[in-house]
Design a protein around this motif. Structure first.
Motif, mmCIF file in Angstrom:
data_model
loop_
_atom_site.group_PDB
_atom_site.id
_atom_site.type_symbol
_atom_site.label_atom_id
_atom_site.label_comp_id
_atom_site.label_asym_id
_atom_site.label_seq_id
_atom_site.Cartn_x
_atom_site.Cartn_y
_atom_site.Cartn_z
ATOM 1 N N ILE A 6 11.911 56.079 40.687
ATOM 2 C CA ILE A 6 11.189 55.661 42.002
ATOM 3 C C ILE A 6 9.975 56.011 42.582
ATOM 4 O O ILE A 6 9.399 55.402 42.160
ATOM 5 C CB ILE A 6 11.915 57.076 43.268
ATOM 6 N N PHE A 7 9.543 56.801 41.044
ATOM 7 C CA PHE A 7 7.694 56.944 41.003
ATOM 8 C C PHE A 7 7.249 55.815 40.744
ATOM 9 O O PHE A 7 6.542 55.171 41.000
ATOM 10 C CB PHE A 7 7.443 58.388 40.855
ATOM 11 N N ASP A 8 8.350 54.926 39.255
ATOM 12 C CA ASP A 8 7.521 54.473 38.715
ATOM 13 C C ASP A 8 7.662 52.589 39.615
ATOM 14 O O ASP A 8 6.163 51.964 39.482
ATOM 15 C CB ASP A 8 8.822 54.153 37.356
ATOM 16 N N LYS A 9 7.959 52.312 40.312
ATOM 17 C CA LYS A 9 8.094 51.837 41.036
ATOM 18 C C LYS A 9 7.353 51.628 42.320
ATOM 19 O O LYS A 9 6.611 50.229 42.236
ATOM 20 C CB LYS A 9 9.957 51.345 41.622
ATOM 21 N N VAL A 10 7.307 52.620 42.714
ATOM 22 C CA VAL A 10 6.132 53.292 43.758
ATOM 23 C C VAL A 10 4.781 53.060 43.024
ATOM 24 O O VAL A 10 4.174 52.234 43.997
ATOM 25 C CB VAL A 10 6.789 54.306 44.626
ATOM 26 N N ASP A 12 4.164 51.258 40.184
ATOM 27 C CA ASP A 12 4.117 49.676 40.422
ATOM 28 C C ASP A 12 2.851 49.067 41.453
ATOM 29 O O ASP A 12 2.167 48.426 41.423
ATOM 30 C CB ASP A 12 4.837 49.190 39.944
ATOM 31 N N ILE A 13 4.025 49.445 42.415
ATOM 32 C CA ILE A 13 3.493 48.539 44.191
ATOM 33 C C ILE A 13 2.030 49.115 44.655
ATOM 34 O O ILE A 13 1.287 48.027 44.933
ATOM 35 C CB ILE A 13 4.953 49.196 45.030
ATOM 36 N N GLU A 50 11.055 49.121 51.473
ATOM 37 C CA GLU A 50 11.694 49.031 52.445
ATOM 38 C C GLU A 50 12.731 47.804 50.887
ATOM 39 O O GLU A 50 13.876 47.278 50.350
ATOM 40 C CB GLU A 50 12.089 48.528 53.044
ATOM 41 N N ASP A 51 11.776 46.250 50.750
ATOM 42 C CA ASP A 51 12.278 45.361 49.646
ATOM 43 C C ASP A 51 13.112 46.036 48.591
ATOM 44 O O ASP A 51 13.982 45.224 48.606
ATOM 45 C CB ASP A 51 11.199 44.016 49.923
ATOM 46 N N GLU A 52 12.113 46.272 48.070
ATOM 47 C CA GLU A 52 12.100 46.934 46.123
ATOM 48 C C GLU A 52 13.326 47.856 45.819
ATOM 49 O O GLU A 52 14.244 47.543 45.721
ATOM 50 C CB GLU A 52 10.956 47.366 46.325
ATOM 51 N N PHE A 53 13.505 48.777 47.570
ATOM 52 C CA PHE A 53 14.836 49.002 47.324
ATOM 53 C C PHE A 53 15.962 49.490 48.338
ATOM 54 O O PHE A 53 17.016 49.934 48.346
ATOM 55 C CB PHE A 53 14.338 50.893 47.603
ATOM 56 N N ASP A 54 15.662 48.142 48.657
ATOM 57 C CA ASP A 54 16.715 47.675 50.555
ATOM 58 C C ASP A 54 16.908 48.454 50.750
ATOM 59 O O ASP A 54 17.873 49.664 51.006
ATOM 60 C CB ASP A 54 18.262 46.919 48.802
ATOM 61 N N ILE A 55 16.633 49.691 51.023
ATOM 62 C CA ILE A 55 16.023 51.156 52.741
ATOM 63 C C ILE A 55 15.426 50.224 53.633
ATOM 64 O O ILE A 55 14.486 49.524 54.059
ATOM 65 C CB ILE A 55 15.650 51.256 51.730
ATOM 66 N N LYS A 56 15.869 51.440 54.183
ATOM 67 C CA LYS A 56 15.341 51.199 55.747
ATOM 68 C C LYS A 56 14.715 52.706 55.719
ATOM 69 O O LYS A 56 15.493 53.863 56.163
ATOM 70 C CB LYS A 56 16.091 51.100 57.019
ATOM 71 N N LEU A 69 6.080 59.949 50.003
ATOM 72 C CA LEU A 69 7.305 58.542 49.910
ATOM 73 C C LEU A 69 8.084 58.280 49.320
ATOM 74 O O LEU A 69 8.740 58.153 49.510
ATOM 75 C CB LEU A 69 5.698 56.984 49.559
ATOM 76 N N VAL A 70 7.304 58.433 47.950
ATOM 77 C CA VAL A 70 9.176 58.913 46.661
ATOM 78 C C VAL A 70 10.165 59.924 47.346
ATOM 79 O O VAL A 70 12.028 59.413 47.194
ATOM 80 C CB VAL A 70 8.494 59.510 45.145
ATOM 81 N N ASN A 71 9.445 61.096 48.071
ATOM 82 C CA ASN A 71 10.954 61.617 48.932
ATOM 83 C C ASN A 71 12.029 61.066 49.497
ATOM 84 O O ASN A 71 12.977 61.390 49.937
ATOM 85 C CB ASN A 71 10.521 63.266 48.616
ATOM 86 N N LYS A 72 10.926 60.468 50.614
ATOM 87 C CA LYS A 72 12.023 59.571 51.495
ATOM 88 C C LYS A 72 12.804 58.418 51.233
ATOM 89 O O LYS A 72 13.349 58.144 51.182
ATOM 90 C CB LYS A 72 10.511 58.928 52.597
ATOM 91 N N ILE A 73 12.437 57.545 50.060
ATOM 92 C CA ILE A 73 13.002 56.464 48.952
ATOM 93 C C ILE A 73 14.775 57.846 48.757
ATOM 94 O O ILE A 73 15.911 56.965 48.706
ATOM 95 C CB ILE A 73 12.056 56.490 48.320
#
Length: 80
Positions: A6-10, A12-13, A50-56, A69-73
């Motif tokens: 998750i951290f790696d994707k965040v 990158d964003i 939200e788009d990347e992880f398909d979450i709300k 943010l990582v913990n929320k995801i």
């Protein structure tokens, strides 16, 4: 999905959104103090997340650091 993934994707964003170096984004990076993100920037980042992880994401006013943010995801992806 692990926190590291998750951290790696965040990261990158954030690197893309704010034109940062990878080394400038750590789990302790503060979104407003360290990255200088305003509320619109944060809104855009949260939409991308939200788009990347398909979450709300909800209760995002508590998100001040990358770790927050990582913990929320992680909470949301674990519910899937």
């Amino acid at each position: 999905m692990t926190q590291e993934e998750i951290f790696d994707k965040v990261k990158d964003i954030l690197v893309d959104q704010f034109d940062l170096e990878d080394s400038e984004v750590t789990m302790t990076t503060n979104m407003t103090d360290d990255i200088d993100a305003d509320s619109l920037d944060l809104f855009e980042v949260l939409n991308q997340v939200e788009d990347e992880f398909d979450i709300k994401l909800e209760d995002t006013e508590e998100v001040s650091t990358v770790a927050d943010l990582v913990n929320k995801i992680k909470e949301q992806t674990d519910k899937k």
